[in-house]
Write an enzyme that holds these catalytic residues in place. Structure first.
Site, short mmCIF file in Angstrom:
data_model
loop_
_atom_site.label_atom_id
_atom_site.label_comp_id
_atom_site.label_asym_id
_atom_site.label_seq_id
_atom_site.Cartn_x
_atom_site.Cartn_y
_atom_site.Cartn_z
N SER A 149 0.95 -1.20 0.14
CA SER A 149 -0.11 -0.03 0.05
C SER A 149 0.94 1.22 -0.15
CB SER A 149 -0.89 0.11 1.28
OG SER A 149 0.03 0.39 2.48
N ASP A 150 0.23 2.27 -0.46
CA ASP A 150 0.98 3.50 -0.29
C ASP A 150 0.79 3.82 1.43
OD1 ASP A 150 2.16 6.09 -0.58
OD2 ASP A 150 0.99 6.87 -2.12
N TRP A 151 1.60 4.91 1.77
CA TRP A 151 1.92 4.85 3.25
C TRP A 151 0.52 5.53 3.81
CZ3 TRP A 151 5.58 2.28 1.36
CH2 TRP A 151 6.32 1.85 2.18
N GLY A 152 -0.16 4.69 4.43
CA GLY A 152 -1.57 4.94 5.13
C GLY A 152 -2.63 4.64 3.93
N GLY A 153 -2.32 4.13 2.93
CA GLY A 153 -3.24 3.89 1.81
C GLY A 153 -3.98 2.52 1.96
#
Length: 802
Positions: free
Chosen positions: A228-232
């Protein structure tokens, strides 16, 4: 499974923990069971490995690393060999720094010039973007380091990027927004891929089975891991279910417990979890065995200079004012000549090993510098003293080198642009200097499209984009003729931003970003609509001239003769475009399907061959759910840019199916995109166009952005939103984006459970949201209860040593 022996030794708790990170940048490890940790680091044009505490936004210092030109810059080289060479250098430097995965390259399509992150992306064309990315990936991975192309997919704006829903029809999605990733995966053999923050047609990218299973793994044969993108990560369980492997950054026990509960309650089959663990371990174990490389920082710097030099675009050269003759009396004017703008802002910000500045290095070139002046403030404020000084210096010179461009606040992760103009104080300086001399050469620094309608006031216009730590010398190499410019634009420069079809609703401020323009992105629109532009896609001048002759169209490609008809050596980027006039589908009149960069000595000729491939004649058929070839006679065009076709031939291709989509799409057929109705777009989309379903005054939801607290029922929430906006305005006035604040501004409430290292879980977020929606005591009670339950769970997992 490849790693059945290891997996059989793992408990459910241990397998669940592997699906989330150990820290901001590291994966979870179990050394006693043969599972190491690997380190992921931001790129994509340098290695941003942080010292001390890590964060995704570059708030803490990173170790020095070579800052290469950004993707938007390198794409202008059109040189796959160069991109692979830079990738090899990046991979070696990553290896030296103990980085196993480079989070890049970025290859989102430049749907609109105002996207604040366009400097990180290659092109408006998916074929070119894919080819550039694949070359970069091959280079990075040649050192035993994994590349991680991003952000997959249809990620086209920064505003509300973590909750915005990209509404795009399937044909456009496959032809425009995934083709670049397809090339990166198939030709680059990427070992990992990062999902985008946004939704795609109602489903978050990180939990989209159509994207991650049907397309990525089954159709393309991807065998790496998805992060995932960071926090995604929205729903961690759905992510694992549908093909995502790694939720980053660490969510502590929060994500782990979600997986455990899902398996225990029958929401997630443990067999699927085992598959994800197996797929992740395949890459982790391979990367952990790679021996560290060593690099020479000076050679890295020289390569950065070479890459920048090959990417510079000469846009105007009236009266052949360039290259500058020996001993030319020049005035060096512009803040960027003193403190260069050489990279973008955000998670890609690199701490360079060294930094060349034009004012310092110009002494090494055969020019007579009669004076220097900054001319303007870096932020857009007037300074009469600087302006007057610059005018006085300009009067003493034969030629003015005027360094202009966009400041840091204009291009940043987390912030879309409001316009495409240069700062007003720079335009005022240009106006005043052009009154005292007609020999002005504008040198541009920017990572994306600028309004260049002022170019009638300069004789020379050279664009270096964001050229990395050695860009100053690279530019002087071109200005003085040490190197013949060979860069060509990888994006269209319109006459006005309103001419771009997607600008009517960009960036989308509501829940939905409607991709109403369909396939008509960039030059595909301008060429098909016969709409005038300032500088077309693929445009770039040289200090020499080239002629194209003797086109031969074969079944597997085209041959032609390219000749350097000028007096100096140089490289030309020949471009292959394909079109079909008799199509029963709506199509762009020209599509890039190949290119070749060719170096020629004066008077030299070479036969050039550009091969056709599986993407040359294809379109995506929504009835057969596959790429097909339409029967007909295709125009085969060779050009020096998309608007200047020099050779043209034909080739008939048999169709692969007679089952063609029949849609009533008059606006698309007539390229009247600005008048597309909801009803017509719905026919293209295959379902009704979603309507905005949140209104000011109604209760906020888990995936609403924190910025929407400005309309919350709680006065406390409104106060927090007001403070956030005030702080952002202050940062903007200072000219430096506050990335932490920007992240918070666009972050949805549910991300509080994804970006706090496991301190907050989703039940606590729901309690906080109840408070925001005006029910303080009820929400406080929910939050406290959820906190206590979480603490008990944490103690239980700690006792199990997982």
């Amino acid at each position: 499974m490849k790693h059945q022996t290891i997996i059989s030794q793992l408990t459910l708790e241990e397998k669940a923990s592997l699906m989330s990170g150990k820290s901001v940048w590291e994966t979870k490890d179990y050394p006693e069971k043969g599972i190491p940790s690997i380190f992921l680091s931001d790129g994509p044009h340098g290695i941003r490995k942080q010292e001390g505490a890590g964060d995704h936004l570059g708030l803490n210092a990173s170790v020095p690393a070579t800052c290469f030109p950004t993707a938007a810059t390198l794409a202008n080289s059109w040189d796959e060999a160069l991109l692979e060479e830079v990738g090899t250098a990046l991979g070696a430097e990553a290896s030296q720094l103990g980085v196993h995965v480079v989070l890049g390259p970025g290859l989102n399509i430049k749907r609109n010039p105002m996207c604040g992150r366009n400097f990180e992306y290659y092109s408006e064309d998916p074929y070119q973007a894919g080819k550039m990315a694949a070359a970069m990936i091959r280079g990075i991975q040649s050192n035993g380091v994994a590349a991680c192309p991003k952000h997959f997919a249809a990620n086209s704006q920064e505003l509300k990027r973590m909750s915005s829903d990209s509404i795009v029809d399937e044909r456009t999605f496959r032809e425009i927004y995934t083709t670049g990733f397809e090339i990166a995966v198939k030709e680059g053999k990427a070992k990992s891929i990062m999902t985008a923050y946004n939704k795609i047609n109602g489903t978050y990218a990180n939990e989209d089975g159509h994207l991650l299973r049907d397309i990525l793994r089954e159709e393309w044969g991807f065998d790496g891991f998805v992060v995932s993108d960071w926090g995604g990560s929205n729903d961690h369980v759905l992510g694992v279910q549908n093909g995502s492997h790694l939720e980053m950054p660490s969510t502590g026990t929060v994500g782990q417990k979600e997986i455990i509960n899902a398996v225990n309650f029958g929401q997630l089959d443990e067999v699927i979890l085992d598959e994800r663990v197996d797929e992740l371990l395949t890459v982790v174990l391979e990367l952990s065995k790679t021996s560290k490389k060593s690099v020479n920082t000076e050679r890295q710097h020289q390569l950065s200079q070479k890459a920048a030099r090959n990417s510079i675009v000469l846009l105007k050269n009236e009266d052949r004012i360039l290259p500058l003759a020996s001993k030319t009396k020049v005035a060096l004017i512009g803040e960027f000549a003193f403190e260069p703008r050489y990279q973008g802002a955000g998670s890609s910000f690199i701490n360079p090993t060294q930094l060349d500045k034009t004012v310092d290095v110009i002494k090494d070139y055969d020019l007579d510098v009669v004076g220097t002046a900054k001319g303007y403030e870096r932020t857009d404020v007037d300074n009469q003293a600087l302006l007057t000084e610059a005018i006085d210096v300009a009067k003493t010179a034969d030629v003015v080198l005027l360094y202009l461009g966009l400041d840091e606040i204009s291009e940043s992760e987390g912030l879309d642009r409001r316009h495409i103009s240069l700062p007003k104080n720079q335009l005022r300086l240009l106006d005043e200097i052009s009154k005292v001399t007609n020999k002005v050469i504008a040198v541009l620094s920017a990572g994306s499209v600028i309004d260049l309608n002022w170019d009638d006031r300069v004789k020379g216009l050279v664009h270096g984009y964001l050229s990395g730590q050695a860009g100053a010398r690279a530019m002087l190499d071109v200005l003085t003729g040490k190197y013949n410019p060979s860069g060509k634009l990888s994006e269209t420069y319109p006459l006005a931003i309103i001419d771009v079809p997607s600008s009517a609703d960009y960036p989308a401020e509501g829940d939905y970003s409607i991709y109403r323009e369909g396939l008509y992105v960039g030059y595909r629109y301008f060429e098909t609509a016969k709409s005038l532009v300032k500088y077309p896609y693929g445009f770039g001048l040289s200090y020499t001239d080239f002629s194209y002759n003797d086109l031969i169209v074969e079944e597997n490609g085209v041959r032609f003769t390219l000749t350097n008809t000028g007096s100096v050596a140089g490289s030309e980027v020949a471009q292959l475009y394909v079109g079909i006039d008799t199509s029963k589908l709506y199509r762009a009149s020209k599509e890039l399907k190949g290119f070749a960069k060719v170096y020629l000595e004066p008077g030299e000729s070479k036969e050039v061959f550009i091969a056709f491939d599986d993407k040359t004649f294809r379109y995506y058929n929504t009835l057969t759910s596959s790429f097909e070839v339409e029967a007909g006679t295709y125009r085969i065009m060779i050009g020096t840019n998309v608007s200047k076709i020099t050779l043209q031939g034909q080739l008939y291709k048999e169709g692969t199916t007679a089952n063609l989509p029949e849609l009533d799409l008059p606006s698309y057929a007539e390229v009247d995109i600005l008048t597309v109705s909801d009803a017509e777009f719905a026919r293209l989309l295959g379902r009704p166009v979603p309507k905005e379903n949140w209104q000011k005054g109604q209760e906020l939801r888990l995936n609403d952005a924190l910025s929407q607290m400005a309309y919350a029922k709680s006065w406390l929430a409104r106060a927090v939103a007001s403070i956030l906006r005030i702080l952002l305005n202050r940062a903007e006035k200072k000219g430096k984006p506050d990335l932490n604040l920007l992240f918070l501004y666009n972050m949805p409430f549910r991300a509080l459970a994804k970006m706090t290292g496991g301190t907050i879980n989703m039940a606590m977020v729901e309690g906080i949201l109840t408070i925001v929606n005006g029910h303080f005591f009820r929400g406080l009670g929910q939050t406290v209860k959820a906190f206590r339950q979480k603490r008990q769970t944490d103690k239980s997992l700690v006792a199990k040593k997982v």
